[in-house]
Structure formats: C-alpha cells, structure tokens
Design a protein around this motif. Structure first.
Motif, PDB file in Angstrom:
ATOM      1  N   ARG A 144       1.123   0.615   5.943  1.00 17.26           N
ATOM      2  CA  ARG A 144       0.348  -0.570   5.529  1.00 17.26           C
ATOM      3  C   ARG A 144      -0.404  -0.302   4.228  1.00 17.26           C
ATOM      4  N   MET A 145      -0.979   0.896   4.157  1.00 17.34           N
ATOM      5  CA  MET A 145      -1.700   1.249   2.937  1.00 17.34           C
ATOM      6  C   MET A 145      -0.755   1.296   1.743  1.00 17.34           C
ATOM      7  N   ARG A 146       0.438   1.875   2.002  1.00 14.16           N
ATOM      8  CA  ARG A 146       1.416   1.897   0.917  1.00 14.16           C
ATOM      9  C   ARG A 146       1.813   0.491   0.490  1.00 14.16           C
ATOM     10  N   TYR A 147       2.002  -0.402   1.485  1.00 13.80           N
ATOM     11  CA  TYR A 147       2.382  -1.795   1.202  1.00 13.80           C
ATOM     12  C   TYR A 147       1.317  -2.481   0.351  1.00 13.80           C
ATOM     13  N   LEU A 148       0.058  -2.255   0.745  1.00 10.03           N
ATOM     14  CA  LEU A 148      -1.028  -2.918   0.028  1.00 10.03           C
ATOM     15  C   LEU A 148      -1.250  -2.309  -1.349  1.00 10.03           C
ATOM     16  N   GLN A 149      -1.183  -0.968  -1.408  1.00  6.50           N
ATOM     17  CA  GLN A 149      -1.546  -0.295  -2.646  1.00  6.50           C
ATOM     18  C   GLN A 149      -0.393  -0.177  -3.644  1.00  6.50           C
ATOM     19  N   VAL A 150       0.835  -0.187  -3.107  1.00 10.64           N
ATOM     20  CA  VAL A 150       1.980  -0.017  -4.005  1.00 10.64           C
ATOM     21  C   VAL A 150       2.788  -1.298  -4.140  1.00 10.64           C
ATOM     22  N   ASP A 151       3.308  -1.761  -2.974  1.00 11.69           N
ATOM     23  CA  ASP A 151       4.175  -2.948  -3.033  1.00 11.69           C
ATOM     24  C   ASP A 151       3.430  -4.193  -3.479  1.00 11.69           C
ATOM     25  N   GLN A 152       2.185  -4.388  -2.999  1.00 10.87           N
ATOM     26  CA  GLN A 152       1.406  -5.585  -3.326  1.00 10.87           C
ATOM     27  C   GLN A 152       0.359  -5.330  -4.406  1.00 10.87           C
ATOM     28  N   ALA A 153       0.503  -4.242  -5.123  1.00  8.17           N
ATOM     29  CA  ALA A 153      -0.523  -3.889  -6.124  1.00  8.17           C
ATOM     30  C   ALA A 153      -0.684  -4.966  -7.193  1.00  8.17           C
TER      31      ALA A 153
ATOM     32  N   PHE B 202      -2.619  -8.096  -5.827  1.00  7.19           N
ATOM     33  CA  PHE B 202      -4.055  -7.896  -5.632  1.00  7.19           C
ATOM     34  C   PHE B 202      -4.767  -7.588  -6.946  1.00  7.19           C
ATOM     35  N   ARG B 203      -4.022  -6.966  -7.879  1.00  8.95           N
ATOM     36  CA  ARG B 203      -4.612  -6.752  -9.194  1.00  8.95           C
ATOM     37  C   ARG B 203      -4.885  -8.087  -9.857  1.00  8.95           C
TER      38      ARG B 203
END
Length: 647
Positions: A36-45, A48-49
């Motif tokens: 989930r963290m990878r999804y939020l921080q990498v895939d959805q970066a 969210f940016r």
C-alpha cells in the motif's frame, strides 16, 4: 499433577504453530502495508503531488490588452492606460470580513464599497479574484503592498483601463466599455473564461461593442505560489495572452472635430462620405458626451444631466434618428417618374400654390405658387405642387422602389448601435403595418418626404453619394484590422438611366447656383469646388386651415420643440464628385438658412484638408465667416497611436 514429556512436547508444538501463524499474519500485514505504501508513494505519487501542488499553487487568468482604435491617419481614438487596483481572492483570504476591515483602514473604502465587494465574493467562485477598488493612487497602492502580510488573499495589481483621449468627438462612434454584467452573459453557450473576471471591461455600445470579438483578444494565465495564509510568495510561470486586434476607422479625426465644433449647441447630425469608396469621413451627433465618465463609473448627477437634456446627447442621431426627409426626397420622386417614362426633364406642371385632389387641397410652401415649372426649376425652387402631380402619375410603389435603389428604407451594416432602417413605404407596407389600403393623399405626402417616409442622416448621405456617383455606394466605417486594409464592398451601377441621374444632379446644381435656387446664399464661390445640393424642411406639427388663412406662424415664434427640422444634402465638386454630406438640425427651422451653411463648411473642410479658405465663400460673407472660424475652438488631434503597442 506432573506433566509428562509428551505433554510438554505437544505444548511446545502448539506454541510454535501459533507463533508461526502469528508471524505469518504479521508478515502478511507488513507485506500488505508495504504494498500500500508503495502504491501511494510510487504508483500514485504524481496524483498526490498534484493535489499537494494545488493546495499551494493557484492558476489565475491574465486579462488581455484590448486592441487600439485609431482614425484613418493613425491618430489614437481609444487606448489603454495604466491602472492601479487591488483584488481579493476568497479561498486565500479566509475571514473575508476581517480582511476587508483591515483593508479599509489602509485605503479609503466606503461601507457601500465593502458591501458590494462582499456580495461579489459570495456570488463568485472561491478562486476568482474580486476587484475591490481600482484607479488607486500610487501612495495607496504602495500602502497595500507594504501591509501585504496582514492582508491574506489581497493582491495589489497593475492593470490596464480604457481611455478615450478625444472624448466627446467619438463618443457616438466608438462608444465605451464597462464591466461585464449578467445581461452580457445571457445567451452565451460557452462564454470566454475571461468574462468571469469581475469588473472585466467589454464594449457596451458603438464600435467597442460590435467589434468586441476582435478587440478583446485571448486571456493569458499565471501560476503563483501562496503560503498557508494565502500570501503570494512568487510567480512560478506566466503565459501571456494574445492582445486584441488594432482597428483603424475611416473617420478623419480632424474633420470629425471640425464638424462637432461647427454644430455647437445644436441638436443635430452630420454625415460626410467619400463618394468613390463609401468611407465615412465624419459622422457627428450633437450634443455629445464624454465616454470616459462611463468607464470610470458615472455619477448619478452626471447621468441625470445627460438623460434629462431635451437635446438627447446619449442618442446617436446619425444612425438612430429617423426623420421625415422633407424636400431632400424630391430627387427620388423625380427619378421614379423619369424611369417610369411618365415625364421627361422638360415636362411642365402649373403651380398655383396648391394642388386639388379628392376634394382636399394640398399646399405648396410658396403661397402664391411658382407658375409653370419643369424638373430643373421645380428642384431649384423646391416646388411642392410639381412633385404632387408627378407622384400621382408614377405611383407610390415605383417611388419606393427608387428609394430603395438609393439606399433608403434599409439598414446599412456598420459597427454602430441601434441603426434604424427608416421607412420607405409602399402599398404592401401599409397593409401589413396598419391593415389599411394606401390612399392618394399618402402618395402626395410621400412625394415631398412627409407622411410615412422616415430616413436617417446616414441614409440621406448614402442617397446623395449614389446620386452623385451613379453607383450603389456602400458606407463603411472600418478601414483596417491590424494594418491589413479591408476590401471595398461591391458597388454596382444603379439600375437608373444615367441621363435621368444627370437631370436630377442638374436640378441640385441649380439649387445652389441658380438665380432662384433655394440655397444660393450657401453656394461655394470657388469654381473648382462648385457644389450641388437640396434643401429640406420637415414639419413636426400640423398647420390648421385657420392658421394657413391668417398666415403660418414662423419658426422663430414657436417653442423649440415645435419648430420644423432643417435638412440639407449635397455633394462636390459638381463635375467630379468626391464628397457627399447630409445635415439634419432638429427643430432648426429652414434647411436653406440653418442646415445648408453647415453642410457647405463641412464640404469645404473635407475637400481642402484644412480650415476652409475665405476665397471659397461669396465676398459679402467673408467677414462673418472669418469671425466664425476664429471663434471655433478646434482640438489639436495630434494624438499619435503607439506602433502596435498593447500596453
């Protein structure tokens, strides 16, 4: 009880199994959390940016610079001037009431100003900047900038505002701009986003309105970074808009000023046209007004002064006014009769001072009559009975047809407001309009430009230009767009025998230069600029039989609003026409005494390129004319437009 070795081993196995299960569950949880963290921080970066950026970066529209308007020689008529203003953005301001109170302590804002701003803030989207005040002094502008940290959402800006350096000379032509209203937005399916900016200025009347799509341009945008309290920290990116197109009119600013000053305090209209191209050289309505008052926000007192004036300064009489043309219409009747073959130029008609028809007597302006007259003398002396008689022979339908050939009864397509079609009546028109049959008396009245016939000064100028040139001259007001000349409209030859046109022109020449011409006192003395013209007087009241028997009351003995309209049309030079002019003076009295002298001065101003020389006037009039010109306070119109500047 003592535990056996087997029990101990079983218990240990169970503990290991539970530990394994717990460890597996924890590992699975950590794996899911990591995924989930990878999804939020990498895939959805990126997403969210973007959300984070939108919280601290605003995108704002940059109003485009409005296009300039110039006269035919490049003199500035409508331009842009620097304007210091302050705006507030609700989403950045937080407590708008508190911010407005602080702002009012820095710059002068009335309770009404604050209330209007708060209402506008509520009506608009949170991200739309609202103009609080404009046309600020540099001192007030600086105070706001210095106190910016305590004014979240408040931004001092330097913008552009419309200015009219030649003010009243072009008020009725160019018009003025004003803030976008809800009415302006009605009916627009996809309004330009820039129109949503509060107090954004668009054209309201005249050229400003009817060429709005060309003058407005396209908005730009800028990305700005704001802090947590909405203060602008820096500008990140700017994309300039596309400035509006520059327009060049056919009007000559010097001639326009001369005409406006020459009209003085009269309630009047003048149109001067180039006979060859159809270019309008001057189109003046008097009295006029200062359009800058409307741009800056006209006061109620100033507006009341304009609306309560019986000379109607806000009305453009040149294109909106519809007047009985009076005797200036007689060339139309004459050409219709000639074209139909019911008369020739030598046909004589006896005028005893009246015309009997259907038991009713129609009077000539000359009570004792003109005797036997032909077309030439009938035009020169403006005999009414001659035209009563020939109108009965040709009929109203052919007269109306000739009128339309000459540009009457139609709307000429110019970028001006409320252009009238006038009325060129015929039998079908009356039936459709009033549900009544056309009568003989209607034809008699129409033959001398009375009754149902209505024309504008613009139409009369077009009529005169077509008479002079023999072509369907089309008036035009726009000369260039961004220095690109606009093509001339097609000007076909009129469907009228040239010999008949020459007969009408000869009669107009005799009006000015014949021994019995009604306007001979306003002739041009210079043989190289001899003019041809026609006087007209349009009644605005009915004259009773009793008054006619005792003597018609003269205009100077009547209240202003009951006096006749004075009209005059002309062109010059007679042998090679260049300029046509029409003049209407509301309640001016006689066309020969009031309108004709104005038309002569305007013609000479157009032909000579400067103040008319005294040698162009009869010697007995030169002293008076010299004094008249000395008293005229002409403007120095040497206002040059910047070369393609949009600042």
């Amino acid at each position: 009880m003592r535990r056996t070795a087997r029990d101990t081993e079983e218990s240990a196995r169970m503990i290991r199994r539970r530990a394994f299960l717990l460890g597996g569950a924890m590992s699975a949880f950590v794996a899911v959390l990591g995924a989930r963290m990878r999804y939020l921080q990498v895939d959805q970066a990126d997403e969210f940016r973007l959300l984070a950026e939108e919280n601290r970066i605003n995108i704002r529209l940059i109003p485009p610079a409005r296009g300039l308007i110039q006269d035919r020689n490049g003199k500035l008529i409508a331009g842009n001037e620097q304007n210091y203003r302050v705006v507030i953005t609700r989403e950045d301001a937080g407590d708008v009431d508190l911010v407005m109170q602080r702002l009012a302590q820095i710059v002068p804002l009335s309770p009404e100003d604050i209330e209007k701003t708060l209402q506008e803030v509520e009506r608009r989207s949170p991200f739309v900047p609202i103009t609080v005040a404009d046309r600020l002094s540099w001192e007030d502008f600086s105070k706001i900038a210095l106190n910016a940290p305590s004014l979240p959402g408040v931004t001092p800006e330097v913008g552009l505002s419309r200015a009219y350096p030649l003010d009243s000379d072009f008020a009725h032509i160019v018009g003025y701009v004003g803030p976008v209203s809800e009415k302006d937005l009605e009916g627009l399916e996809n309004p330009d986003p820039v129109l949503q900016i509060p107090k954004f200025q668009i054209g309201k009347i005249g050229v400003e309105r009817w060429t709005e799509d060309k003058l407005r341009g396209k908005a730009g945008q800028k990305r700005i970074e704001v802090n947590s309290v909405g203060r602008v920290m820096r500008e990140l990116e700017r994309q300039e808009g596309v400035p509006g197109a520059d327009l060049r009119l056919t009007i000559d600013a010097d001639i326009q000023n001369f005409v406006q000053v020459r009209l003085g305090d009269e309630s009047a209209a003048v149109v001067a046209m180039d006979v060859e191209s159809g270019d309008i050289l001057a189109i003046a309505s008097a009295p006029s007004f200062d359009p800058n008052l409307f741009v800056r926000g006209i006061s109620q007192a100033d507006y009341s002064t304009l609306t309560e004036n019986d000379h109607r300064p806000l009305a453009n009489k040149c294109v909106q006014g519809a007047y009985p043309p009076g005797s200036t219409f007689k060339m139309v009747t004459a050409l219709a009769a000639l074209q139909a073959g019911v008369i020739n130029s030598g046909t004589g008609v006896y005028c005893p001072g009246h015309y009997e028809m259907g038991g009713r007597r129609f009077h000539c302006w000359k009570r004792g009559g003109h005797g036997t007259v032909s077309l030439n003398s009938a035009l020169a002396e403006s005999c009414d009975v001659y035209f009563y008689d020939i109108a009965q022979r040709v009929g109203i339908d052919k007269i109306a047809e000739m009128g339309r050939h000459l540009g009457l009864g139609m709307r000429h397509d110019l970028p001006m407001s409320a252009i009238t079609e006038g009325v060129m009546p015929d039998k079908a028109w009356k039936q459709q309009r009033y549900g009544q049959e056309w009568r003989i008396g209607d034809t008699i009245n129409a033959s001398i430009g009375q009754g149902y016939v209505l024309t504008s000064p613009l139409q009369l100028a077009v009529m005169t230009a077509r008479l002079a040139s023999g072509r369907a001259v089309v008036p035009r007001l726009l000369h260039m767009i961004d220095n690109e000349p606009l093509p001339l409209a097609e000007q076909p030859v009129l469907p009228v025998d040239p010999a008949y046109l020459e007969a009408a022109r000869r009669g107009m020449f005799e009006v000015m230069n014949g021994q019995r011409g009604t306007a001979k006192s306003s002739r041009i003395a210079d043989d190289s600029m001899l003019m041809a013209g026609k006087t007209g007087t349009a009644q605005v009241r009915n004259i009773s039989a009793a008054e006619r028997a005792s003597g018609v009351v003269s205009n100077d003995q009547l209240p202003w609003e009951r006096r006749d309209h004075a009209l005059f049309v002309c062109f010059a030079p007679y042998d090679r026409p260049k300029v046509a002019v029409s003049v209407v003076v509301e309640h001016g009295g006689g066309g020969s005494t009031v309108a004709a002298p104005i038309a002569r001065d305007v013609l000479l101003r157009c032909l000579t390129g400067g103040i008319p020389p005294l040698t162009a006037y009869p010697s007995a009039q030169r002293g008076r004319i010299e004094t008249q010109f000395k008293e005229m306070k002409l403007r120095d119109t040497g206002v040059a437009a910047p070369a393609k500047s949009r600042a």
